[in-house]
Design an enzyme around this catalytic site. Sequence first.
Site, short mmCIF file in Angstrom:
data_model
loop_
_atom_site.label_atom_id
_atom_site.label_comp_id
_atom_site.label_asym_id
_atom_site.label_seq_id
_atom_site.Cartn_x
_atom_site.Cartn_y
_atom_site.Cartn_z
N LYS A 1 0.95 -1.18 -0.02
CA LYS A 1 -0.15 -0.17 -0.05
C LYS A 1 1.02 1.42 0.02
CE LYS A 1 -4.26 -1.97 2.15
NZ LYS A 1 -5.16 -2.07 3.13
N ASN B 1 -7.37 -1.07 14.23
CA ASN B 1 -7.46 -1.76 15.59
C ASN B 1 -6.83 -1.19 16.70
OD1 ASN B 1 -4.28 -3.00 15.67
ND2 ASN B 1 -4.80 -2.77 13.61
N CYS C 1 -16.74 -10.12 7.64
CA CYS C 1 -16.00 -8.95 7.13
C CYS C 1 -16.74 -7.90 7.70
CB CYS C 1 -15.75 -9.00 5.52
SG CYS C 1 -16.99 -8.63 4.61
P1 ATP Z 1 -10.33 -4.55 6.20
O1 ATP Z 1 -9.85 -4.65 7.57
O2 ATP Z 1 -11.71 -4.02 6.16
O3 ATP Z 1 -10.06 -5.76 5.13
P2 ATP Z 1 -8.05 -2.92 5.67
O4 ATP Z 1 -7.18 -3.92 6.52
O5 ATP Z 1 -7.69 -2.19 4.56
O6 ATP Z 1 -9.49 -3.34 5.49
P3 ATP Z 1 -8.82 -0.09 6.72
O7 ATP Z 1 -9.41 0.36 7.76
O8 ATP Z 1 -9.17 0.39 5.24
O9 ATP Z 1 -8.45 -1.66 6.77
O10 ATP Z 1 -7.24 0.62 6.98
C1 ATP Z 1 -6.62 0.27 8.13
C2 ATP Z 1 -5.18 0.17 7.55
O11 ATP Z 1 -4.30 0.21 8.59
C3 ATP Z 1 -4.74 -1.11 6.66
O12 ATP Z 1 -4.14 -0.59 5.63
C4 ATP Z 1 -3.93 -1.96 7.62
O13 ATP Z 1 -2.98 -2.53 7.00
C5 ATP Z 1 -3.14 -0.70 8.46
N1 ATP Z 1 -2.64 -1.18 9.85
C6 ATP Z 1 -3.39 -1.74 10.69
N2 ATP Z 1 -2.57 -2.29 11.82
C7 ATP Z 1 -1.26 -1.67 11.43
C8 ATP Z 1 0.01 -1.71 12.09
N3 ATP Z 1 0.24 -2.42 13.17
N4 ATP Z 1 1.18 -1.31 11.54
C9 ATP Z 1 1.04 -0.76 10.08
N5 ATP Z 1 -0.22 -0.81 9.39
C10 ATP Z 1 -1.41 -1.08 10.31
#
Ligand code: ATP
Length: 292
Positions: A90, A150, A216
């Site tokens: 990303k 999260n 999901c």
């Molecule tokens: P979904 O959870 O609905 O499948 P997503 O993982 O893309 O989608 P989003 O809410 O769109 O979730 O974006 C949150 C972003 O934060 C994600 O791209 C995820 O990879 C990133 N992320 C979450 N935890 C961490 C972390 N510990 N370190 C780096 N990036 C993180």
Amino acid sequence: FLFHDMSAEVVDSNPYSRLMALQRMGIVQNYERIREFSVAIVGIGGVGSVAAEMLTRCGLGRLLLYDYDKVELANMNRLFFRPEQVGMTKTDAAVQTLSDINPDVVLESYTLNITTVQGFETFMSSLKNKTFCPSKEGSGVDLVLSCVDNYEARMVVNQACNELNQTWMESGVSEDAVSGHIQLLIPGETACFACAPPLVVASGVDERTLKREGVCAASLPTTMGVVAGLLVQNTLKFLLKFGHVSPYLGYSSLKDFFPTMAMKPNPHCSNAACLERQKDYILAKPARDAVA
Ligand code: ATP
Ligand code: ZN
């Protein structure tokens, strides 16, 4: 009058002139300062990627992007990423698009998980790096934006920012995709993320049972776009010092309700660095009073 005034600007093809008009119209004192600022965005998903694009189009000086994930086809219900970017990280996909939109922005891509030991170290040292703006006080960035999905990652951003005395903004979209919030966190001055744990944590419910396995979470490009817009608007107000910077702004789309509130730090916060910052803040009160 207004329409006439604006049509004259359409002739000018420089995108900056529209931004500079903010200055002529008395909204911002010195818009050009935007080029001096660095913003770190943690989580380049539905909210973070859109926030990054907005800041890029605003002409921000430097953007630091953190995410460990790759672009998936399942992300196409959100804004920003394109199908041909599936499989790229990303952060790299974001740099590709953002550097096309505005080559003047200094972009740094960090493909890492901030909750791992190694990831946290790189995260901290990148925030401390002052090569872009050596005369700046404090850390090497002006603001950190948390756009993760999260609790654990938010607590890690909170830890880093408390340790560095770094102001940050938190954002979130609910699991049902119809509400969201943004929050300003100034170490020692406002509640930190550990000062006032979210309701789920306070009630002892495990996050993993909340985020049901295999089910999901819902997501809407609209809600994520609105939250990204609120987050970046608050960022611009904070950096360029105009208007009121919201300490907390909620968005409940079903009733179009936008609650606001402010939270003081908790003197019994479980985070030791937060308690240190609270002490500093109290000690600095005479100096603040002298300025005021
Ligand atoms: P979904 O959870 O609905 O499948 P997503 O993982 O893309 O989608 P989003 O809410 O769109 O979730 O974006 C949150 C972003 O934060 C994600 O791209 C995820 O990879 C990133 N992320 C979450 N935890 C961490 C972390 N510990 N370190 C780096 N990036 C993180
Ligand atoms: Zn705290």
